[in-house]
Design an enzyme around this catalytic site. Structure first.
Site, PDB file in Angstrom:
ATOM      1  N   ASN A 126       3.635  28.767  45.895  1.00  0.00           N
ATOM      2  CA  ASN A 126       4.570  28.089  46.784  1.00  0.00           C
ATOM      3  C   ASN A 126       5.858  28.872  46.982  1.00  0.00           C
ATOM      4  O   ASN A 126       6.665  28.525  47.823  1.00  0.00           O
ATOM      5  CB  ASN A 126       4.889  26.700  46.203  1.00  0.00           C
ATOM      6  N   TYR A 152       9.469  38.892  56.636  1.00  0.00           N
ATOM      7  CA  TYR A 152       8.976  37.604  56.146  1.00  0.00           C
ATOM      8  C   TYR A 152       7.757  37.153  56.942  1.00  0.00           C
ATOM      9  O   TYR A 152       6.721  36.766  56.378  1.00  0.00           O
ATOM     10  CB  TYR A 152      10.094  36.571  56.259  1.00  0.00           C
ATOM     11  N   LYS A 169       3.795  36.606  55.630  1.00  0.00           N
ATOM     12  CA  LYS A 169       3.096  35.330  55.767  1.00  0.00           C
ATOM     13  C   LYS A 169       1.831  35.482  56.606  1.00  0.00           C
ATOM     14  O   LYS A 169       0.842  34.764  56.386  1.00  0.00           O
ATOM     15  CB  LYS A 169       4.030  34.282  56.368  1.00  0.00           C
TER      16      LYS A 169
END
Length: 267
Positions: A92, A158, A162
């Site tokens: 997470n 980022y 992802k």
């Protein structure tokens, strides 16, 4: 899924990386409600231990302060889990703390983000998936972001990390489904977490209305885990909003490609 069935499928231990607050803490509380023992990992020890103290009245709970950008982060995760049967891994962590254009910070900052979201994720999935495959049960979840569906200024690295996580999860879902192991890339929109509020404050941006609630996010993620490989927060399975393809369309595409590979291999 009934509590006993859930625990039998994903228990007896769950490891949550990025567990100290927000969605990570919400996952921990909901899994404790299901009777699952917890390994809680985060960089900041104090809030992590406070959460563990809260949950120890219900389940066994151990903690570890680990920087997931460290070279040996995945090995540290294995170390804290040693001797415990981890049937559920939730990765997470991985927010972007930089809030900057690509050239406006030193490259070392981007190296750390790639290490956290790509290298450690890859190594942790490899380490924990292997015994799950051998047992023919278990679950792997990587919490992602809608940024995975396209690059934007200020979050380029980022978004790229992802996207990597999304594609890896899709592939692992196809590889591990025949072995009884569930894999989910849980793609979130903006969620009301302390980290998100801090980032907005650092950028001088007012906290917007309509942020997703962390408890609701965690509840959906656990419910959708058996139906991978992708769940987009706020969208029905057959709705395309974050990207041009819905979660259902991505699932069927992977099934078609996997079937083709299987046929080619037999031929």
């Amino acid at each position: 899924m009934e509590q006993a069935t859930f625990t039998a499928r994903y228990g007896p231990w769950a490891l949550i990386a990025g567990a100290s607050e927000g969605t990570g803490a919400a996952f921990a509380r909901q899994l404790a409600d299901k009777g699952m023992n917890l390994i809680l990992v985060a960089r900041r020890a104090r809030p992590l231990e406070a959460l563990a103290d809260e949950l120890r009245a219900r389940v066994e709970c151990v903690t570890a302060s680990i920087d997931l950008a460290a070279v040996d982060a995945a090995e540290q995760l294995q170390g804290i889990a040693a001797g415990r049967e981890v049937g559920l891994l939730i990765l997470n962590a991985g927010a972007d703390p930089n809030g900057a254009m690509f050239l406006d910070v030193e490259v070392a900052s981007w190296d750390a983000l790639v290490a956290r979201n790509v290298v450690t994720v890859t190594r942790a999935l490899h380490a924990f998936a292997a015994p799950m495959r051998a047992r023919e049960r278990g679950g792997l979840m990587v919490v992602g972001s809608g940024a995975c569906y396209g690059g934007l200024p200020g979050i380029g690295v980022y978004a790229a990390t992802k996207a990597f996580d999304l594609v890896l999860c899709e592939a692992l879902w196809a590889e591990l489904e025949p072995h009884g192991v569930d894999v989910l890339s849980f793609v979130l929109g903006r969620t009301d977490t302390p980290a998100h509020r801090e980032l907005m404050a650092a950028r001088g941006i007012a906290v917007p209305d309509g942020l997703a609630d962390a408890d609701e996010v965690a509840r959906l993620g656990l419910a959708r885990l058996p139906f991978g490989p992708v769940c987009n927060w706020g969208e029905a399975d057959d709705v395309a909003g974050m990207s041009a393809s819905s979660a259902a369309q991505r699932r069927e595409r992977i099934r078609r490609i996997s079937a083709t590979f299987s046929t080619d291999a037999k031929g």
